[in-house]
Design an enzyme around this catalytic site. Structure first.
Site, PDB file in Angstrom:
ATOM      1  N   GLU A  65       0.387  -0.861  -0.116  1.00  0.00           N
ATOM      2  CA  GLU A  65      -0.189   0.129   0.049  1.00  0.00           C
ATOM      3  C   GLU A  65       0.716   1.079  -0.468  1.00  0.00           C
ATOM      4  O   GLU A  65       2.288   1.006   1.293  1.00  0.00           O
ATOM      5  CB  GLU A  65      -0.564  -0.075   0.927  1.00  0.00           C
ATOM      6  CG  GLU A  65      -1.822  -0.956   1.097  1.00  0.00           C
ATOM      7  CD  GLU A  65      -2.637  -0.923   2.440  1.00  0.00           C
ATOM      8  OE1 GLU A  65      -3.932  -2.123   3.020  1.00  0.00           O
ATOM      9  OE2 GLU A  65      -2.493   0.167   3.453  1.00  0.00           O
ATOM     10  N   ASP A  76      -6.846   8.908   9.655  1.00  0.00           N
ATOM     11  CA  ASP A  76      -5.457   8.870  10.306  1.00  0.00           C
ATOM     12  C   ASP A  76      -4.860   9.230  11.832  1.00  0.00           C
ATOM     13  O   ASP A  76      -4.716  10.638  12.346  1.00  0.00           O
ATOM     14  CB  ASP A  76      -4.122   9.729   9.680  1.00  0.00           C
ATOM     15  CG  ASP A  76      -4.089   8.437   8.028  1.00  0.00           C
ATOM     16  OD1 ASP A  76      -3.841   7.178   8.194  1.00  0.00           O
ATOM     17  OD2 ASP A  76      -4.904   8.923   6.984  1.00  0.00           O
ATOM     18  N   TYR A 191     -10.884  -4.668   2.896  1.00  0.00           N
ATOM     19  CA  TYR A 191      -9.893  -4.519   4.114  1.00  0.00           C
ATOM     20  C   TYR A 191     -10.759  -4.155   5.219  1.00  0.00           C
ATOM     21  O   TYR A 191     -11.655  -3.758   5.800  1.00  0.00           O
ATOM     22  CB  TYR A 191      -9.432  -2.900   3.530  1.00  0.00           C
ATOM     23  CG  TYR A 191      -7.824  -1.940   4.705  1.00  0.00           C
ATOM     24  CD1 TYR A 191      -7.798  -2.720   6.284  1.00  0.00           C
ATOM     25  CD2 TYR A 191      -6.389  -1.434   4.387  1.00  0.00           C
ATOM     26  CE1 TYR A 191      -7.287  -1.952   6.826  1.00  0.00           C
ATOM     27  CE2 TYR A 191      -5.879  -1.105   5.095  1.00  0.00           C
ATOM     28  CZ  TYR A 191      -5.763  -1.369   6.459  1.00  0.00           C
ATOM     29  OH  TYR A 191      -5.352  -0.977   6.955  1.00  0.00           O
TER      30      TYR A 191
END
Lengths: 290, 407
Positions: A65, A76, A191
């Site tokens: 990734e 994040d 994911y």
């Protein structure tokens, strides 16, 4: 011209590169879970990050990734926020990230590359142009954090039509009623975000990954990669034992940070150290054997 | 595009105003966003919810706020046989000193209804943080306010107010350390605490249903104005003027008038040091469409789609985006969007203080700066309503500093 029917089939209208499917098939045959590594493109500079990228397959990364940095990475944690800031400060542009992938593909035909980031830089670049350039550069898939299925028309459906996998995040808050919607246009793999929260802040340890993966498997035949909060080779091994792959991001990005000098420049040993960490993680998912 | 039947029909079911708006959030938040939408739809249809809102609005906030004829400024702006008749909608007289409390009241009533036990908010100038901390004290809910370090420094009185009200103010040191970064941090908190937490967004931005919901709660401003001007003048105003950061006070005033084709509507963005300098917060005047904080809207961004730092002397306008409904109203041409600089706002701030005995916040000082440009040329029978959306107590240090005065 007739009104185009909504696309729901996996794969869309153009064939994808097949690399993600083949890699998971190979992992299955090898009887182990894979290692997915995340690094931010351009952190701490273009050259260093290109060298890390080129070294990842040999170090044991099964899928890669590559983060496209954004000024406002809302999902994040501090590690990837800081990493994005470093890359942006070094001046990385989206077109250069595609160049990095193109250069990587020159010597590496098999390891899948997935670009991960936020929608605005792609929207700004132009969706059709971005997909054509990404596909041409050898990008296999996209993970775009701020595009839930409700916004599939923006990028997901055009990506499938262009033959680029669109990998979606499923989370503990995605219940059984919602999962089919999340999985409908997902391709490549799923994911699974094992924790509620932002990247790199909570440990995945103690989270019941096995039952989460089992739940997802009841809804899809796609491989399941699990990430957010996996830091050590042992944790990666634990997760890779019950999922199809383990994703490690913040821990590697922290390695980059800890090998910068006072001016934020890469110390000579940076690339080697990061790749060594990848090697340890790879050993973990391979059951600790040499 | 032909003229629409209504400008008040948006958003559609997906939260779009034309191409703007939407729900650009991480999957972790999506189920919750849908839950907020369902809960809000149910609350809107429940007369008891509206009654609760009205009761607190009247007895706690002090609504309706007056519609005040600013006679001295009207006289000041007049020249010969021209000069508009200027009214202020006095939302600075609300409890906590700005329009922000209208929205916080609505959202905390919704949070209670949903059984949420923890409140988070972002703040720029601190007005939304203070308003959120206030309703959290009133309803006995823990309150965490994210605020950029730069804003904490320039809005120290509001930081202390929030603490007095029992809120925890968490400094945000990422990015430009202002409002947009505070919003990022609040979103990160929310992702990690979805089950317990309600996020009270302070403006008409964010993922659907927030832009519509915040607008609805703020529309009390426009509804009251309509009644009050009919009572005072026997007719609707000729123009409305309001400042715009995210744009909640403006949309609150504008929305009930959008379908009145004879009412000219003007939004005033913050031009900072001047739009041509790049140091500004005028998203419509100087930006282009993009996606940030859950919605598509006009944004300040560079060639690579990275978000630029905004600049305004007013912390409340210092945001590189704008509510998506404003972007749509801009593109369809229903509302005019202009801008005023820091210097013009400072001038208007002082003028209003001296001429009307009202110390305005720096935010509405931008609106007044534009009023001062257009009012003199308009006919005497032109009725103009400007939203005085906040009072200036919080800004005295900033203004003193800008004027070179040491306190």
């Amino acid at each position: 011209m007739s009104v185009p029917a909504p696309r729901t089939a996996v794969g869309g209208t153009a064939p994808d590169s097949g690399r993600i499917r083949e890699r998971f098939q190979a992992l299955k045959e090898a009887g182990r879970g894979g290692l997915v590594t995340f690094l931010t493109a351009g952190d701490p500079d273009r050259e260093t990050s290109s060298r890390i990228l080129r070294g990842l397959p040999a170090a044991g990364a099964d899928l890669i990734e590559l983060g496209m940095p954004f000024t406002d990475p809302m999902a994040d944690g501090p590690a990837i926020q800081a990493s994005s800031q470093r890359a942006l400060k070094a001046g990385i542009k989206l077109a250069e990230i595609l160049d990095m992938v193109r250069a990587f593909r020159d010597g590496e035909a098999d390891t899948p590359v997935i670009l991960m980031g936020y929608y605005n830089p792609i929207y700004n670049y132009g969706v059709e142009r971005f997909l054509a350039d990404a596909k041409g550069a050898g990008v296999d898939g996209l993970i775009v954090v701020d595009l839930p299925p409700e916004e599939d028309r923006e990028l997901c459906l055009p990506a499938l039509a262009a033959g680029v996998n669109f990998i979606r995040l499923a989370t503990p808050t995605t219940d059984d009623a919602r999962l089919p919607k999340v999985l409908a246009n997902t391709s490549g793999f799923v994911y699974y975000v094992s924790i509620m929260g932002i990247t790199g802040t909570r440990s995945a340890a103690g989270v019941d990954v096995r039952s989460a993966v089992e739940r997802l498997k009841r809804h899809t035949d796609l491989p399941i990669a699990v990430g957010f909060g996996i830091k050590t080779p042992d944790q990666a091994a634990e997760v890779a034992a019950v999922a199809d792959a383990a994703v490690v991001g913040s821990a590697l990005v922290e390695q980059v940070k800890s090998h910068l000098d006072a001016d934020g420049r890469a110390k000579p040993e940076l690339v080697e150290t990061v790749l060594k960490s990848v090697g340890a993680l790879a050993e973990g998912v391979r059951g600790g054997s040499t | 595009m032909d003229s629409l039947n209504t400008y008040r029909g948006g958003p559609d079911e997906q939260g779009h105003f034309g191409v703007f708006g939407g729900r650009f959030v991480a999957e972790t938040l999506m189920p919750l966003i849908l839950e907020v939408e369902r809960a809000y739809e149910a609350a809107k249809a429940d007369p008891a919810f509206q009654q609760d809102f009205d009761r607190y609005a009247k007895h706690y906030i002090g609504r309706p706020s007056p519609l005040y004829f600013a006679s001295r400024l009207t006289e000041h702006f007049a020249k010969g046989d021209t000069g508009a008749k200027l009214y202020f909608k006095r939302d600075e007289l609300n409890h906590t000193g700005a329009h922000k409390i209208n929205n916080c009241l609505g959202q905390i009533l919704l949070a209670k209804r949903m059984g949420k036990t923890r409140i988070i908010a972002e703040t720029g100038a601190g007005q939304h943080g203070v308003a959120t901390a206030t309703v959290c004290a009133l309803f006995d809910l823990p309150c965490i306010v994210y605020m950029g370090e730069v804003d904490i420094e320039r809005q120290a009185p509001n930081v202390f107010r929030m603490k007095l009200l029992g809120a925890e103010v968490r400094p945000v040191s990422s990015g430009s350390r202002t409002l947009k970064d505070a919003m990022n941090e609040a979103l990160r908190d929310w992702v990690a605490n979805v089950e317990s937490t309600f996020y009270i967004i302070g403006t008409v931005a964010g993922p659907h249903p927030y832009p519509a919901m915040v607008r609805d709660f703020q529309s009390v401003i426009g509804r009251e104005t309509r009644e009050q001007i009919l009572e005072a003048e026997g007719r609707l105003p000729d123009s409305l003027v309001a400042c715009i950061g995210g744009g909640s006070n403006a949309l609150g005033l504008f929305h009930p008038f959008l379908d009145e084709q004879d009412v000219r509507i003007i939004g005033v963005e913050a031009a900072g040091h001047g739009v041509e300098t790049g140091a500004h917060a005028a998203s419509l005047t100087g930006g282009r469409p993009g996606v940030l904080h859950g919605n598509r809207t006009y944004l300040l961004q560079d060639d690579d789609g990275q978000i630029l730092e905004a600049h305004s002397i007013s912390a409340g306008l210092d945001y590189p985006g704008i509510g998506p409904e404003h972007s749509w109203l801009h593109d369809v041409g229903r509302v005019e969007y202009v801008s005023a600089t820091d210097a013009e706002a400072l001038e208007a701030f002082q003028l209003c203080s001296r001429m009307e005995g009202i110390i305005p916040a720096l935010e509405p000082s931008h609106a007044l700066a534009h009023v001062s440009r257009i009012a003199p040329e308009l006919p005497k029978d032109h009725i103009m309503v400007m939203n005085m959306c906040g009072r200036g107590d919080k800004d005295v240090f900033t203004v003193a500093d800008a004027l070179g005065v040491t306190l």
